[in-house]
Scaffold this motif. Structure first.
Motif, short mmCIF file in Angstrom:
data_model
loop_
_atom_site.label_atom_id
_atom_site.label_comp_id
_atom_site.label_asym_id
_atom_site.label_seq_id
_atom_site.Cartn_x
_atom_site.Cartn_y
_atom_site.Cartn_z
N ALA A 198 -60.63 67.72 57.92
CA ALA A 198 -59.61 66.84 58.51
C ALA A 198 -59.30 65.69 57.56
CB ALA A 198 -60.06 66.31 59.86
N LEU A 199 -60.33 65.22 56.85
CA LEU A 199 -60.11 64.13 55.89
C LEU A 199 -59.25 64.63 54.73
CD1 LEU A 199 -63.66 62.47 55.82
CD2 LEU A 199 -61.81 62.18 57.47
N ARG A 200 -59.48 65.88 54.31
CA ARG A 200 -58.65 66.47 53.26
C ARG A 200 -57.21 66.64 53.74
NH1 ARG A 200 -62.74 70.35 52.43
NH2 ARG A 200 -64.18 69.59 50.84
N ALA A 201 -57.05 67.09 54.97
CA ALA A 201 -55.70 67.29 55.53
C ALA A 201 -54.96 65.95 55.57
CB ALA A 201 -55.79 67.89 56.92
N LEU A 257 -50.72 62.41 53.31
CA LEU A 257 -50.28 61.18 52.63
C LEU A 257 -49.52 61.52 51.35
CD1 LEU A 257 -53.42 58.93 53.17
CD2 LEU A 257 -51.14 58.56 54.14
N GLU A 258 -50.05 62.49 50.59
CA GLU A 258 -49.34 62.91 49.37
C GLU A 258 -47.98 63.49 49.72
OE1 GLU A 258 -51.59 65.55 46.83
OE2 GLU A 258 -53.35 64.24 46.99
N GLY A 259 -47.96 64.30 50.78
CA GLY A 259 -46.73 64.96 51.20
C GLY A 259 -45.65 63.97 51.59
N LEU A 260 -46.03 62.95 52.36
CA LEU A 260 -44.99 62.02 52.81
C LEU A 260 -44.51 61.14 51.66
CD1 LEU A 260 -45.97 58.80 53.54
CD2 LEU A 260 -47.36 60.08 55.16
N ALA A 267 -44.25 62.10 48.56
CA ALA A 267 -43.33 62.95 47.78
C ALA A 267 -41.98 63.03 48.50
CB ALA A 267 -43.93 64.35 47.62
N PHE A 268 -42.03 63.17 49.83
CA PHE A 268 -40.81 63.28 50.64
C PHE A 268 -39.92 62.04 50.44
CE2 PHE A 268 -38.48 62.50 54.59
CZ PHE A 268 -37.99 63.75 54.93
N PHE A 269 -40.54 60.86 50.49
CA PHE A 269 -39.73 59.64 50.38
C PHE A 269 -39.32 59.34 48.94
CE2 PHE A 269 -41.71 58.69 54.59
CZ PHE A 269 -40.51 58.67 55.29
N ARG A 270 -40.17 59.73 47.99
CA ARG A 270 -39.80 59.52 46.59
C ARG A 270 -38.51 60.30 46.29
NH1 ARG A 270 -44.56 60.06 44.43
NH2 ARG A 270 -44.43 62.31 44.24
N GLU A 271 -38.50 61.56 46.77
CA GLU A 271 -37.33 62.41 46.55
C GLU A 271 -36.07 61.83 47.18
OE1 GLU A 271 -36.78 66.96 47.81
OE2 GLU A 271 -38.51 66.47 46.56
N ARG A 272 -36.25 61.09 48.29
CA ARG A 272 -35.08 60.55 48.99
C ARG A 272 -34.78 59.10 48.60
NH1 ARG A 272 -34.05 63.39 54.50
NH2 ARG A 272 -34.79 65.48 54.01
N LEU A 328 -44.41 68.23 56.78
CA LEU A 328 -45.84 67.88 56.79
C LEU A 328 -46.66 68.89 57.60
CD1 LEU A 328 -45.73 63.97 57.13
CD2 LEU A 328 -45.96 65.36 55.05
N LEU A 329 -46.03 69.50 58.60
CA LEU A 329 -46.76 70.49 59.41
C LEU A 329 -46.75 71.87 58.76
CD1 LEU A 329 -45.71 69.67 63.10
CD2 LEU A 329 -47.90 69.19 61.99
#
Lengths: 327, 189
Positions: free
Chosen positions: A12-15, A20-23, A25-30, A135-136
Motif C-alpha cells: 500500500a505504501l508503494r501504491a 503521487l508520481e502519477g498525479l 506527471a498528470f499535472f506537469r503534462e497539463r 490513477l486507478l
C-alpha cells in the motif's frame, strides 16, 4: 507491544508512492504548477461542521496570542496565490480535522487540491474524472462517471425532493425509511446529512463513479450560487463518489469578497450559538478576494480514500503507515 | 452517573438506552466532508438479546451501564433459581431462568462460570467452554468399537442430550464443548 509496526502493508505504501508520481506527471503534462502553502495559519475555517486543531507558537512573527491553526485544507492560501497571478496550481499536503476518526476517516490525511482559472465546473469535473481514471488504471477500471444532480440523488435514493421538503417532512421520510435518527437532531441540513449518509451514499455503492452537483444554497460552502434549468437557486458545487465513498469536493469558487465575508460571519454566528469555538476569520483571504480572484474552479480530493478504492481496502488504516491510534 | 462520549464508542462497551443495558456490537463514524458527523451503532439488549441500530450526533454522550463480567462458582438449583458464589468474597447471587437460559443444561455444581451482572444482578450465565459430565443413560455400547463412525444419543447427568460415539457407556465421563454442544472425548477417571 506491536504498535510500532505500520498498519498498512508495504504494497500500500508503494501504491501511494506510485499514485503521487502519477498525479505529478498528470499535472506537469497539463501545465499546472505544484505549490506549497503553510500548514499553520493565524486564521481558520469557520465552517461549523469542520473543527480545526490548533497549536501554540512561541517565536517572533506569529499572532499576538501565539495561537496558530492547522489547516483543514490549503484552500485559503492557494486562493491568495491565484489572486496574485499564479495561474493553475496544485498541492498535495497533509490536512488536519479534529474529531474525525473511523473506518473512512483519520484526523490527518492527504489532500490533493487544485485550481483551474478559466475552467467551468463541467470542465473541471471532466478533469477530475480523467485524473481518477488514470490513477486507478493500474488497479481497476471504474467505468465512466455519471453526473447526477444532488436533488436527483435524493429523489432516486431517498424518495424525497430535498428542495421542497421542510424539516418535519425529512424527519417523517427518515422514519418511513427505517433510518435510526439521533434524538434532538434539528435543522434541515443535519436531517439532509442523515439521509445522505444513511440512504443516498449507500445507494451509490454499486454505481461506480458518480458526480453529485448543484448543492442547495445552505450547503454552498465556498461555491457560487446560480439558477439551475428549472430556476432553483443552487450552488455550483460538486462531489465525486466512487462506489458510495466520497472522494472529492469542488466549487466554482466564490470570488465576491463581500459575500464571502457575510458567509464567514454567518458561520461564526452559528458556531457561537451552538457553543463551538469561534476561530478568527481569514482577513488575508478576504483581502485577496478584494484584490481580485480570477474566475476559477477548484477541487480537493482525498488521496487516502482514492488509495482505498484502488486497493479495495475497507478501512483507511489499511492504506496509512501510522493511523491516529499508532501515531 | 458515568457516561461515555461517542469518541469512546467501541465494540464491547456497555451503555444504557431507554432503561435497558446494551452492549455495542459495531460502531461506525460517518460524516459527509462538509456535514454533520454521526456515530452509527449496532447494539444488543443484554436482557432480551434483541439487536437494534442507533445513531448519535458525534460528540454526544450516553449513560454507561453498570455491567461487568465476573467468574463465579455454580452452587445449586433450588427449583426456581440457580445460585452462584464469588469464590473470593463468598458473595452469592441467584439467577433466574431468563439469565441462565441455555447454560442450564451444562451447569454442574462447583464449575466456574462467567456471569454478566447488571447493578449486581445476573443478566446472563456462560458455562465453561468445556465441561466433564457423566453419562446417565444411553443404548448399550459396542465395547471396543472405537473405529466405526456411527453415533447415538446419550443423556448426561445435567439432563443434556448429546451425540456420542457408539462405544460410550452409562457412567462414562465425557468432555463436552458447551459452545457447540458437541462431544469431544471420553475422560479416563
Amino acid at each position: 507491544m506491536n504498535e510500532w509496526r505500520p498498519a498498512a502493508p508495504l504494497s500500500a505504501l508503494r501504491a501511494r508512492a506510485e499514485m503521487l508520481e502519477g498525479l505529478r506527471a498528470f499535472f506537469r503534462e497539463r501545465g499546472v504548477l505544484e505549490v506549497e502553502t503553510p500548514v499553520l495559519s493565524a486564521a481558520a475555517l469557520t465552517d461549523p461542521a469542520i473543527e480545526s486543531l490548533s497549536t501554540l507558537y512561541r517565536g517572533p512573527g506569529g499572532p499576538a496570542d501565539g495561537r496558530l491553526w492547522l489547516h483543514t485544507s490549503p484552500e485559503f492560501p492557494m486562493k491568495r496565490l491565484l489572486a496574485a497571478g499564479s495561474g493553475p496550481i496544485f498541492q498535495v499536503c497533509r490536512v488536519f480535522r479534529d474529531g474525525e476518526a473511523g473506518r473512512r476517516h483519520n484526523p490527518e490525511f492527504s489532500l490533493l487540491e487544485w485550481y483551474r482559472p478559466g475552467l467551468s465546473m463541467e470542465a473541471l469535473m471532466a478533469e477530475v474524472e480523467a485524473l481518477v481514471r488514470a490513477l486507478l488504471a493500474p488497479y481497476r477500471d471504474p467505468g465512466p462517471a455519471r453526473r447526477l444532480s444532488w436533488r436527483q440523488a435524493f429523489l432516486d435514493h431517498a424518495g424525497i425532493d430535498p428542495f421542497a421538503a421542510d424539516e418535519s417532512m425529512l424527519r417523517r421520510r427518515a422514519a418511513a425509511l427505517g433510518v435510526a435518527a439521533p434524538e434532538g437532531l434539528s435543522g434541515r441540513d443535519p436531517w439532509l446529512d442523515l439521509l445522505l449518509t444513511a440512504v443516498v451514499e449507500p445507494g451509490l455503492a454499486k454505481e461506480g463513479l458518480v458526480f453529485l452537483y448543484h448543492y442547495p444554497p445552505s450547503q454552498a460552502a465556498l461555491a457560487r450560487l446560480v439558477r439551475d434549468a428549472e430556476g432553483r437557486r443552487v450552488a455550483e458545487r460538486f462531489e465525486l463518489y466512487l462506489d458510495g465513498l466520497e472522494l472529492a469536493n469542488g466549487f466554482h469558487e466564490l470570488a465576491d469578497a463581500a459575500e464571502q465575508r457575510r458567509r464567514f460571519e454567518a458561520e461564526q454566528a452559528r458556531r457561537r450559538a451552538s457553543g463551538q469555538e469561534v476561530p478568527p476569520l481569514d482577513e488575508r483571504l478576504l483581502a485577496a478576494l478584494e484584490a481580485g480572484l480570477p474566475d476559477c474552479c477548484g477541487v480537493a480530493l482525498g488521496l487516502d480514500r482514492l488509495l482505498m478504492a484502488a486497493l479495495g481496502a475497507e478501512c483507511i488504516e489499511q492504506v496509512l503507515a501510522f493511523p491516529i491510534d499508532r501515531a | 452517573m458515568a457516561s461515555y462520549s461517542t469518541n469512546e464508542f467501541r465494540s464491547g462497551l456497555k451503555i444504557m438506552i431507554d432503561g435497558d443495558p446494551y452492549v455495542i456490537i459495531e460502531n461506525e463514524f460517518v460524516k459527509p466532508g462538509k456535514g454533520q458527523a454521526f456515530n452509527r451503532i449496532k447494539i444488543r439488549n443484554l436482557k432480551t438479546g434483541r439487536v437494534i441500530d442507533r445513531t448519535y450526533k458525534s460528540g454526544e454522550s450516553v449513560e454507561a451501564a453498570d455491567v461487568m463480567d465476573v467468574e463465579m462458582q455454580y452452587l445449586y438449583n433450588d427449583g426456581e433459581f440457580w445460585h452462584f458464589m464469588d469464590p473470593d468474597t463468598y458473595e452469592q447471587v441467584q439467577a433466574d431462568k431468563t439469565a441462565v437460559g441455555e447454560a442450564a443444561k451444562w451447569l454442574k455444581e462447583q464449575d466456574l462460570c462467567q456471569l454478566t451482572l447488571w447493578n449486581g444482578e445476573p443478566l446472563s450465565v456462560t458455562p465453561p467452554n468445556f465441561v466433564t459430565l457423566k453419562v446417565t443413560d444411553t443404548d448399550p455400547g459396542l465395547r471396543g468399537d472405537t473405529s466405526s463412525g456411527g453415533s447415538k444419543p446419550a443423556t448426561l447427568e445435567t439432563g443434556a442430550v448429546v451425540r456420542v460415539p457408539l462405544f460410550i457407556e452409562v457412567d462414562d465421563v465425557l468432555k463436552i464443548d458447551t459452545r457447540t454442544g458437541e462431544y469431544v472425548s471420553r475422560v479416563k477417571e
